[in-house]
Design an enzyme around this catalytic site. Structure first.
Site, short mmCIF file in Angstrom:
data_model
loop_
_atom_site.label_atom_id
_atom_site.label_comp_id
_atom_site.label_asym_id
_atom_site.label_seq_id
_atom_site.Cartn_x
_atom_site.Cartn_y
_atom_site.Cartn_z
CG ASP A 338 0.21 -0.05 2.34
OD1 ASP A 338 0.58 0.13 3.00
OD2 ASP A 338 -1.07 0.22 3.35
CG ASP A 632 -1.20 1.30 6.98
OD1 ASP A 632 -1.83 1.33 6.33
OD2 ASP A 632 -0.06 2.77 7.33
CG ASP A 636 -3.96 -2.88 3.69
OD1 ASP A 636 -4.24 -2.33 1.61
OD2 ASP A 636 -2.97 -1.74 4.36
#
Length: 916
Positions: A338, A632, A636
């Protein structure tokens, strides 16, 4: 915002009804397997299964030999040794994983007792977050985490950090339908559990709580699938199959060969009693070969390597929850990452401050400098947290906080300016106005001043002039140059703010109907604000790409922002074509067949939703890739769970950390690169141990096989073999497992998981060295039988070569001293070969980096030597040995060291490049 008394909220009766109907506002904790079941899962390892079979066979052989009177009770030491190896391998791994999970639970505590403001029965009250129910009316204030999913009833300048769900750190929320963003990941009037209010305030009606929220839906499927087969599992399983079938083949060969020899040499009638005894003895020899073939130390080596890596990686800020994740990182071929919080700092910073006439600098005593300093300090709702002088944090709106941090970097304390300037009037920022304006009684200028900041095009529209080094210039004339500059910043995915002021010399109204009434402002300039890339990310990304690992960014941000971040970290280059970037919408509507053709070339996916990232991971796996995922946020979690290795950030959400196998405590992408290096080095250590252990096994099998056909007894007793197993399995496993990581493994491409763990060079080394050892030891045995040796000073090379194939001359039984010499030579041949195993596949000296491993490898090597000396000197009848003279010890050490020097010579001739 409307008066909160306008909302009645739920009655106590409705609260109870809705709690029964829709559930409570807590996430159902993951169901954990009992400890006994977790422990039993350790026995599912393919090599452990083979050891269990070997244990049963070994017990059978020991029972036969003991109860038939052939061997004393010490024969049971062999199965006990195998049992100890099994228990050590399983218990060490289990203990390390239990310890890591306890640390993880402490790290991952969730506080459901945080108080939130709700309206019930027309009154505002505070209740714990867990007590919020569907239908509750919740008051939202800056800095608070939103407790559940809901629809906004009212919103004033409301901005939400949605990075935990979408990757976007700042989303404007509104109840005005005309201002809804059609391309928003979630509707503009919806707010979601786990996100945070960064600016403004509002009122929401709860529509979903607990597991029914978007956060909860992702959390529900976020647990690690402990039954996922790792690349190492598959390779060890194939190795187990090879060992099993090889041992069966040798055992069958022994049975067939010995029975054929027995019955072809037989004269006259068959004595079935003698034949039965011979057949039973043959079967015992065959079973012994099967037991000897199994590398008891392999699971110990694997477990120790994983456990030591687990411990060392924790020191390097990688909390590993599942041991095999250490090694699997070394096999990773793709990392899907990400953006926010992983590649970037998740903290807005001023990239460029372009105030006309000043640039980035602020002169100490200058009217313009004072205007800029005071304007930023007082025309703001953000604050700075000075609790940690080394890491000052911005509180409130992250964009405004970035401006205050920039002032701090210029040596200006914003609080002094804010507290000394009296605010007379103020319009806070709103999505409708797109600017903030404050009128203050300025102590710096001794006058009343209006400060304005906001969207540059809006602010410029209210300006008559622009402040330049040559005085004030007409704003209309400067607009093209300003717009060009704005476009350049926006193309770099930066947020821009325009600044203006007006010294008020009259009493004309400044604000009217909630808007600016003055359009004669002076434009000061602009700032470009970005969420900067972490300092270590470009180098870490380069290290991974140089190691043959493909990096893919998956983010909820816009295409422009994602592409610019890709450029800054070195992933996106000028040569990249547009088809290497896809939006979530485009990705969702593209069929799997087409995506499978594109997925390897894809570099960036933007505007992605949680299921898009998971689908990407599964498509990559269908292409045979080993995928690691970093993240995080709650968004995700599905991908973290689907990947072979999920890596969450230390300050990430509970959902993300629950779904991951490794938590990066320092949030550093460099730690991910180090995890890859650890994984690859660990795999090399396992290969080194296999080379070492299988060489011993080949030698032992051939000795037993030759002895079986020659009808001779083994020169090594059961207790001696047990000692060899102990020092050459457990100790050598510890020595080779403790070797430090080698950064040069990052120069190699990822290994193919379809390859056998024993490579061709390993196979040549195992068979070649094993056969040479057997040839030398067989010759030594023949020499001892034809010569009466009381010291190695009597050794004759010509006599050794002459007796090698001399079966005609009379033989004598080996003396205890000769057997002790043979036992010690056998052990020290393997001892020196351990150094060759250490240097295997490195093309470097076995003594290279010895300083780095002296606490592990060097210490264990000394322990093996000391142990062998003690056993030979004091082992006596138990080990069937007698003490050797110091002269013989010196000759054996020097003579057997030829194994190491030959290895050093071969490595010296090899390529200096590090190759697989």
């Amino acid at each position: 915002m409307k008066n909160t008394a306008h909302y009645q909220g739920l009655t106590e009766k409705q609260v109870l009804e809705n709690r029964d109907k829709y559930g409570v506002n807590i996430l159902t904790p993951p169901e954990k397997e009992p400890l006994w079941k977790q422990f039993l899962e350790k026995f599912s390892d393919p090599i452990i299964k083979i050891l269990l079979v070997a244990l049963v066979l070994s017990v059978g052989v020991a029972c036969y030999q003991f109860f038939s009177g052939a061997e004393p009770a010490s024969v049971f030491l062999e199965p006990v040794g195998i049992l100890v190896a099994i228990l050590l391998a399983t218990c060490v791994g289990f203990a390390f994983e239990v310890s890591a999970n306890k640390k993880f639970e402490i790290l991952n505590q969730v506080n459901d007792d945080t108080m939130v403001q709700v309206i019930r029965g027309g009154n505002i009250c505070e209740i714990p977050r867990r007590d919020v129910v569907v239908g509750d009316v919740v008051v939202l204030n800056t800095g608070e985490e939103i407790p559940a999913d809901g629809v906004l009833l009212d919103a004033v300048s409301l901005q939400v950090n949605e990075s935990t769900l979408t990757g976007e750190p700042l989303i404007s929320k509104t109840t005005v339908e005309a201002e809804f963003k059609p391309d928003a990941t979630y509707p503009s009037n919806h707010v979601l559990k786990g996100t945070t209010v960064v600016d403004g305030h509002g009122v929401m009606e709860v529509k979903a709580v607990g597991d029914k929220t978007e956060y909860g839906k992702v959390y529900e499927g976020s647990q690690i699938d402990n039954k996922v087969e790792t690349p190492l599992n598959r390779q060890l399983s194939r190795l187990g199959d090879l060992i099993t079938w090889a041992s069966y083949a040798i055992a069958a060969l022994i049975i067939i060969g010995r029975l054929t020899l027995y019955f072809t040499r037989l004269e006259g009638a068959v004595d079935w009693l003698a034949a039965g005894s011979y057949i039973l003895n043959t079967i015992m020899i065959a079973v012994t070969v099967i037991v000897v073939t199994v590398p008891e130390g392999l699971p110990m080596s694997v477990t120790l390597s994983l456990a030591l890596s687990m411990k060392s990686m924790l020191k390097a800020n990688n909390l590993v929850r599942k041991m095999h994740a250490c090694e699997t990182m070394g096999a990773a071929t793709v990392i899907c990452t990400d953006k926010t919080g992983t590649l970037t700092r998740n903290q807005m910073n001023v990239y460029k401050a372009n105030f006309y006439g000043l640039g980035d600098a602020l002169p100490a005593d200058d009217e313009l400098g004072n205007l800029i300093r005071e304007g930023i300090a007082v025309n703001s709702t953000a604050f700075l947290d000075y609790a940690d002088p080394e890491h000052i944090k911005a509180l409130g709106n992250p964009t405004e906080g970035a401006l205050l941090l920039w002032l701090h970097g210029q040596g200006v304390n914003y609080l002094d300016l804010r507290e000394n300037a009296r605010v007379l009037e103020q319009l806070t920022f709103s999505t409708e106005r797109k600017y903030m304006a404050t009128v203050v009684d300025s102590p710096l200028l001794g006058k009343k001043v209006l400060y304005v900041k906001g969207a540059p095009e809006i602010v410029l529209g209210n300006c008559a002039t622009v402040r330049t080094p040559n005085g004030e210039t007409d704003a209309a004339a400067m607009r093209p140059a300003i717009e060009e500059q704005l476009l350049a910043y926006q193309n770099q995915a930066m947020r821009t703010l325009g600044f203006a002021y007006r010294i008020l010399d009259d009493d004309a109204p400044v604000f009217q109907d909630g808007k600016l009434a003055r359009h004669d402002l002076v434009y000061l300039g602009i700032t470009a604000i970005s969420d900067p890339v972490r300092d270590d990310v470009p180098q870490a990304v380069k290290d991974c790409m140089d190691a043959g690992i493909s990096i893919k960014i998956v983010t909820g941000d816009t295409p422009g922002t994602a592409r610019e971040i890709g450029r800054q970290i070195g992933l996106w280059t000028e040569a990249d074509t547009p088809d290497r970037l896809m939006t979530g919408v485009e990705f969702e509507r593209t069929p799997d067949g087409e995506l499978l053709d594109r997925v390897m070339d894809l570099k960036i996916m933007c505007r992605a939703r949680p299921m898009d990232k998971e689908r990407l991971v599964k498509l990559l796996q269908r292409k045979g890739q080993v995928v690691a995922v970093t993240g995080d946020g709650t968004n995700d979690a599905p991908a973290l769970n689907a990947a072979q290795v999920g890596l969450s950030m230390g300050d990430g959400t509970t959902v993300a950390k629950e779904a991951s196998a490794i938590t990066i405590l320092d949030n550093s992408f460099m730690s991910i690169s180090r995890a890859v290096m650890w994984g690859r080095s660990l795999y090399r250590n396992i290969q080194r141990f296999i080379v070492f252990q299988m060489t011993i096994n080949v030698a032992a099998c051939l000795i037993v096989l030759i002895g079986a056909f020659l009808g001779t007894e083994s020169p090594l007793t059961v207790t001696q073999m047990l000692w060899v197993n102990l020092i050459m399995d457990t100790f050598a496993a510890l020595a080779l497992a403790s070797l430090p990581p080698d950064e040069r493994v990052m120069r190699d491409p990822p290994r193919k998981t379809t390859d056998h763990i024993i490579t061709r060079p390993m196979g040549r080394d195992i068979l070649g060295v094993g056969i040479l050892f057997v040839a030398f030891l067989f010759g030594l045995l023949q020499y001892f039988k034809h010569a009466d040796i009381t010291s190695l000073t009597q050794f004759s090379v010509s006599g050794y070569l002459g007796s090698y194939l001399d079966f005609s001359s009379p033989e004598h039984a080996l003396t205890p001293y000769e057997l002790s010499l043979f036992f010690t030579v056998f052990v020290l041949l393997q001892f020196w070969n351990m150094f060759n195993a250490k240097a295997f596949n490195t093309h470097r000296s076995a003594f290279a980096r010895m300083g780095a491993s002296i606490g592990g490898f060097g210490l264990v090597a000394l322990l093996i030597l000391a142990g062998q000396y003690l056993i030979v000197t004091f082992g006596g009848k138990m080990f069937n040995v007698v003490p050797l003279s110091w002269t013989d010890w010196g000759l054996i050490l020097a003579g057997t060291s030829i194994v190491l020097w030959i290895g050093e010579f071969i490595r010296m001739l090899g390529s200096p490049n590090h190759k697989s």
